[in-house]
Design an enzyme around this catalytic site. Sequence first.
Site, PDB file in Angstrom:
ATOM      1  N   LEU A   1       0.846  -1.196   0.000  1.00 26.74           N
ATOM      2  CA  LEU A   1       0.000   0.000   0.000  1.00 26.74           C
ATOM      3  C   LEU A   1       0.880   1.244   0.000  1.00 26.74           C
ATOM      4  O   LEU A   1       1.528   1.561   1.000  1.00 26.74           O
ATOM      5  CB  LEU A   1      -0.918  -0.010   1.223  1.00 26.74           C
ATOM      6  CG  LEU A   1      -1.907   1.156   1.351  1.00 26.74           C
ATOM      7  CD1 LEU A   1      -2.818   1.254   0.136  1.00 26.74           C
ATOM      8  CD2 LEU A   1      -2.722   1.012   2.622  1.00 26.74           C
ATOM      9  N   GLY A   2       0.924   1.932  -1.142  1.00 23.29           N
ATOM     10  CA  GLY A   2       1.710   3.147  -1.266  1.00 23.29           C
ATOM     11  C   GLY A   2       0.858   4.393  -1.129  1.00 23.29           C
ATOM     12  O   GLY A   2      -0.316   4.325  -0.747  1.00 23.29           O
TER      13      GLY A   2
ATOM     14  N   ARG B   1      -1.180   4.096  -4.854  1.00 27.23           N
ATOM     15  CA  ARG B   1      -1.713   2.840  -5.367  1.00 27.23           C
ATOM     16  C   ARG B   1      -1.558   1.717  -4.340  1.00 27.23           C
ATOM     17  O   ARG B   1      -0.676   1.757  -3.489  1.00 27.23           O
ATOM     18  CB  ARG B   1      -0.974   2.402  -6.642  1.00 27.23           C
ATOM     19  CG  ARG B   1      -1.119   3.306  -7.823  1.00 27.23           C
ATOM     20  CD  ARG B   1      -0.555   2.626  -9.067  1.00 27.23           C
ATOM     21  NE  ARG B   1       0.806   2.184  -8.908  1.00 27.23           N
ATOM     22  CZ  ARG B   1       1.448   1.386  -9.762  1.00 27.23           C
ATOM     23  NH1 ARG B   1       0.819   0.930 -10.828  1.00 27.23           N
ATOM     24  NH2 ARG B   1       2.707   1.033  -9.544  1.00 27.23           N
TER      25      ARG B   1
ATOM     26  N   TYR C   1      20.386   2.422   8.967  1.00 29.13           N
ATOM     27  CA  TYR C   1      19.772   3.328   9.930  1.00 29.13           C
ATOM     28  C   TYR C   1      20.014   2.862  11.363  1.00 29.13           C
ATOM     29  O   TYR C   1      19.779   1.686  11.685  1.00 29.13           O
ATOM     30  CB  TYR C   1      18.270   3.430   9.687  1.00 29.13           C
ATOM     31  CG  TYR C   1      17.850   4.389   8.596  1.00 29.13           C
ATOM     32  CD1 TYR C   1      18.611   4.567   7.436  1.00 29.13           C
ATOM     33  CD2 TYR C   1      16.660   5.109   8.711  1.00 29.13           C
ATOM     34  CE1 TYR C   1      18.210   5.439   6.447  1.00 29.13           C
ATOM     35  CE2 TYR C   1      16.247   5.984   7.717  1.00 29.13           C
ATOM     36  CZ  TYR C   1      17.023   6.139   6.586  1.00 29.13           C
ATOM     37  OH  TYR C   1      16.625   7.002   5.598  1.00 29.13           O
TER      38      TYR C   1
ATOM     39  N   ASP D   1       8.807   0.189   2.569  1.00 36.21           N
ATOM     40  CA  ASP D   1       8.909  -0.074   1.132  1.00 36.21           C
ATOM     41  C   ASP D   1      10.367  -0.109   0.686  1.00 36.21           C
ATOM     42  O   ASP D   1      10.766  -0.969  -0.115  1.00 36.21           O
ATOM     43  CB  ASP D   1       8.111   0.959   0.335  1.00 36.21           C
ATOM     44  CG  ASP D   1       8.463   2.405   0.669  1.00 36.21           C
ATOM     45  OD1 ASP D   1       9.121   2.668   1.705  1.00 36.21           O
ATOM     46  OD2 ASP D   1       8.076   3.296  -0.110  1.00 36.21           O
TER      47      ASP D   1
END
Length: 248
Positions: free
Chosen positions: A8-9, A12, A93, A102
């Site tokens: 889920l971006g 879209r 990170y 993502d």
Amino acid sequence: MSRWVFDLGNTRLKCARLDAHGGLAEVLALGHDGASFAQALAQALPDSLESACLASVASPALTTAVRDTVLTRCRRLSMARTQARLDGLVVAYEDPSRLGVDRFLAMLAAYRRARRATLVVGVGTAVTVDLVRADGLHLGGSIAPSPRLMRQALHQAAAQLPAQGGQALDFAADTADALASGCDGAAVGLIVHSLERAQARLGERPQLLLHGGGSEALQPWLPQAEYAPSLVLEGLARWSMLGQPVTA
């Protein structure tokens, strides 16, 4: 019964059923900027799913809506999260939760694909660039507006500049073409610069993987790139195979 993965971006939802080997079957893409999204999603899903994995960088409200829809058909739903290390990939990170899931999943898939130095570039709402060494160590990356977002920002600041249209050229003689050329060119410039800096750092030129809804438009400018439109889903499929806990 079947296993599904959902990416889920910001614009879209991409989803796919996993085959017997954990690979992606047909990938479906649904825009979620209209009122028909919930109905389209419900129609796209089978009546019953054995399990599902969801990765989301969208708003909490939209994430909840998609999760709830999937749960009406599904026995088990896992929410993907960025991890400090997984399957040989080690993220740069200090706080892995600040790295978008993502980007994490795209790198996971990229590393599994080749086990060689790779520049992973996603083009969606943003352009994301991540460098992964051949041994799986993530060396960091960068984030910039996508060409589409640049066009929208320019249009909002100056309404006479069209938010879309035009053709990217070396030197344009029309405003729409000039906008397409400048915004696409800015993204390509970042990618080429990142490739050059990666080569200087590694002593070898990394492979270039392009993914995301806006990446296809940049392909003609980057003939050396490998186009991997479903890279995040590939990473999510791998994540689902590694025994991650069910969280929903």
